[in-house]
Design an enzyme around this catalytic site. Structure first.
Site, PDB file in Angstrom:
ATOM      1  N   TYR A 128       0.845  -1.094   0.065  1.00  0.00           N
ATOM      2  CA  TYR A 128       0.122  -0.018   0.092  1.00  0.00           C
ATOM      3  C   TYR A 128       0.719   1.297  -0.055  1.00  0.00           C
ATOM      4  CZ  TYR A 128      -3.677   3.288   1.496  1.00  0.00           C
ATOM      5  OH  TYR A 128      -4.494   4.583   1.723  1.00  0.00           O
TER       6      TYR A 128
ATOM      7  N   ASP B  50       9.154   2.870  -0.405  1.00  0.00           N
ATOM      8  CA  ASP B  50       7.971   3.462   0.528  1.00  0.00           C
ATOM      9  C   ASP B  50       8.359   3.044   1.914  1.00  0.00           C
ATOM     10  OD1 ASP B  50       5.990   4.352   2.007  1.00  0.00           O
ATOM     11  OD2 ASP B  50       4.433   3.692   0.448  1.00  0.00           O
TER      12      ASP B  50
ATOM     13  N   LYS C 187       4.459   8.936   8.858  1.00  0.00           N
ATOM     14  CA  LYS C 187       4.468   8.372  10.280  1.00  0.00           C
ATOM     15  C   LYS C 187       5.370   8.844  11.190  1.00  0.00           C
ATOM     16  CE  LYS C 187       1.679   4.639   8.415  1.00  0.00           C
ATOM     17  NZ  LYS C 187       0.248   4.293   8.615  1.00  0.00           N
TER      18      LYS C 187
HETATM   19  N1  PMP Z   1       2.777   4.038   2.210  1.00  0.00           N
HETATM   20  C1  PMP Z   1       2.795   3.272   3.262  1.00  0.00           C
HETATM   21  C2  PMP Z   1       3.640   2.077   3.426  1.00  0.00           C
HETATM   22  C3  PMP Z   1       1.748   3.074   4.261  1.00  0.00           C
HETATM   23  O1  PMP Z   1       1.679   2.259   5.426  1.00  0.00           O
HETATM   24  C4  PMP Z   1       0.828   4.400   4.246  1.00  0.00           C
HETATM   25  C5  PMP Z   1      -0.330   4.397   5.339  1.00  0.00           C
HETATM   26  N2  PMP Z   1      -0.637   3.359   6.037  1.00  0.00           N
HETATM   27  C6  PMP Z   1       1.012   5.026   3.214  1.00  0.00           C
HETATM   28  C7  PMP Z   1       1.794   5.072   2.384  1.00  0.00           C
HETATM   29  C8  PMP Z   1      -0.087   6.394   3.096  1.00  0.00           C
HETATM   30  O2  PMP Z   1       0.093   7.120   4.490  1.00  0.00           O
HETATM   31  P1  PMP Z   1      -1.060   7.953   4.678  1.00  0.00           P
HETATM   32  O3  PMP Z   1      -2.240   7.224   5.377  1.00  0.00           O
HETATM   33  O4  PMP Z   1      -0.416   9.126   5.854  1.00  0.00           O
HETATM   34  O5  PMP Z   1      -1.581   8.833   3.630  1.00  0.00           O
END
Ligand code: PMP
Length: 434
Positions: free
Chosen positions: A153, A248, A276
């Site tokens: 994701y 990511d 995060k």
């Molecule tokens: N990349 C990863 C690996 C994530 O785990 C997340 C959210 N859990 C995101 C992108 C998206 O981040 P956000 O919810 O702050 O938009």
């Protein structure tokens, strides 16, 4: 599915009332789908406050929290130093839409921490970070195609939402209405840990690939560590074709290790998405990378990207406080040890109950799959018994432990999870019937 019968008075009347009100004015009552408990059933808890490892719902129930704002919190809820840093910044002005020295401070810390990051630009969410990194990669290479992995994701941008983990995995959504056929055509998926599949994509369309986006430890289909050689293999394929490699590290950055997965696995990406932990629990995220790549961004270069609240001083001050705590206390060995003890105990308990369970762990990142086979990719993760996970979720909740409300999410530890909290988690699991 209803909550498992609770041996413990677990009244959530006020959450139920708030959920009913919320559904009248917010679709599904929640601002992010997995919060709605759709995968596990029951009423989502409305929280009143959090402190350290604990949260309290509006009915006054206390839970050991293993969500920790989906990994945004490394030092528990409302850490006094982070809260104070945010208050101090807010008193001086909550947003300027103009540069501040704080941004240089946080950017310098990130650049020092991550080998693949010479420069960084702040945004407000992980979605924006990954989306902007993909646009930049396309702008730099002049190519259109993004390669991503099933079950990873990267937020909800059009380019990256196909066959995603986290919410889409939880709800079994392969893509989503609203993403154009054009956007879907420009993204190509491969199974995680399947280097051969990526080789085939490059053999057929290597000249079109702008970017390979990957969670270096997948954590949105549950936790799935990279197979030996997988990340290096992606690096080599990108190098050979001129595509850019995007890690990511929204979850892994400053959590798997201070220097992220790129440090832990010794593979340096061209671009990195962050969020995060580096936001200290505030809306703050970033993407960064090689200087020559980042300097394609406007206003230096032609690739446009912007944000009213980007580099927000309150969020940036909180992020600096979080990273400084991480430098000062080096929480990583302790977190890994806690995760090791907890997962070993859980494995033993499930084995003694005759419940097939596979626990994947990378440093302090872990999750449980109710299956007896290995979990190496999204297909394996999906074939686990998610109904059993839902039963465990409700059992734990009734015993004062808040797990993530989906078997496709990692269990998040923070520095505030000590022996007492670990004992509470295990004690609760001990009465789980399976
Ligand atoms: N990349 C990863 C690996 C994530 O785990 C997340 C959210 N859990 C995101 C992108 C998206 O981040 P956000 O919810 O702050 O938009």
């Amino acid at each position: 599915m209803s909550a498992a019968a609770s041996p413990y008075p677990h009244v959530v009347t006020l959450s139920e009332e708030l959920f009913a009100r919320a559904r009248g004015v917010i679709p599904g009552g929640v601002d992010s789908p997995v919060r709605g408990f759709g995968a596990v059933g029951g009423t989502p808890l409305f929280y009143d406050r959090g402190e350290g490892a604990y949260v309290w719902d509006v009915d006054g129930n206390r839970y050991v929290d293993l969500v920790q704002s989906w990994g945004a919190l490394l030092f528990g809820h409302a850490h006094p130093e982070i809260v104070q840093a945010a208050i101090d910044a807010a008193k001086k002005g909550t947003s300027f839409g103009a540069p501040t020295e704080l941004e240089i401070e946080l950017a310098s810390r990130i650049v020092a921490a991550l080998p693949g990051v010479d420069m960084v630009r702040f945004v407000s969410s992980g979605t924006e970070a990954a989306m902007s990194a993909v646009r930049l990669a396309r702008g730099v290479t002049g190519r259109d195609l993004a390669v991503k992995f099933d079950g990873c994701y990267h937020g909800h941008s059009d380019a990256l939402l196909t066959r995603s983990g986290s919410g889409p995995a939880t709800f079994g959504i392969p893509g989503t209405p609203g993403v154009t056929r054009g956007a879907a055509r420009d993204t190509i998926g491969a199974p995680y840990n399947d280097l051969e599949a990526v080789r085939t994509i490059f053999a057929e369309r290597g000249d079109d690939v702008a970017v390979v986006a990957v969670e270096p430890v997948a954590a949105n289909m549950g936790v799935v560590p990279p197979a030996p050689g997988f990340l290096q293999g992606l690096r080599d394929l990108c190098d050979a074709s001129g595509a850019l490699l995007l890690f990511d590290e929204v979850i892994t950055g400053f959590r798997l290790a201070y220097g992220g997965a790129q440090t832990a696995f010794g593979v340096t990406p061209d671009l990195t998405a962050l969020g995060k932990v580096m936001g200290g629990g505030f809306p703050n995220a970033a993407f960064g990378g090689r200087r020559d790549v980042m300097e394609h961004l406007s206003p230096v270069g032609p690739v446009y990207q912007a944000g009213t609240l980007s580099g927000n001083p309150v969020a940036v001050a909180a992020g600096i406080a979080a990273l400084d705590l991480a430098r000062r206390f080096d929480p990583y060995p302790g977190l890994e040890q806690t995760a090791d003890q907890l997962t070993a105990s859980l494995a033993g308990m499930f084995a003694s109950k005759g419940v097939p369970a596979t626990i994947n762990r990378a440093a302090s990142l872990f999750s449980i799959f109710f299956t007896d086979g290995p979990v190496r990719n999204f297909e394996d993760a999906t074939s686990a018994d998610h109904d059993r996970y839902a039963r465990l979720f409700h059992h734990q909740l009734a015993h004062g432990v808040a797990l993530p409300p989906s078997g496709f999410e990692l269990w998040t530890l923070g520095t505030q999870h000590g022996p007492e909290e670990i004992a509470m988690i295990l004690e609760a699991v001990s009465s789980f019937a399976g």
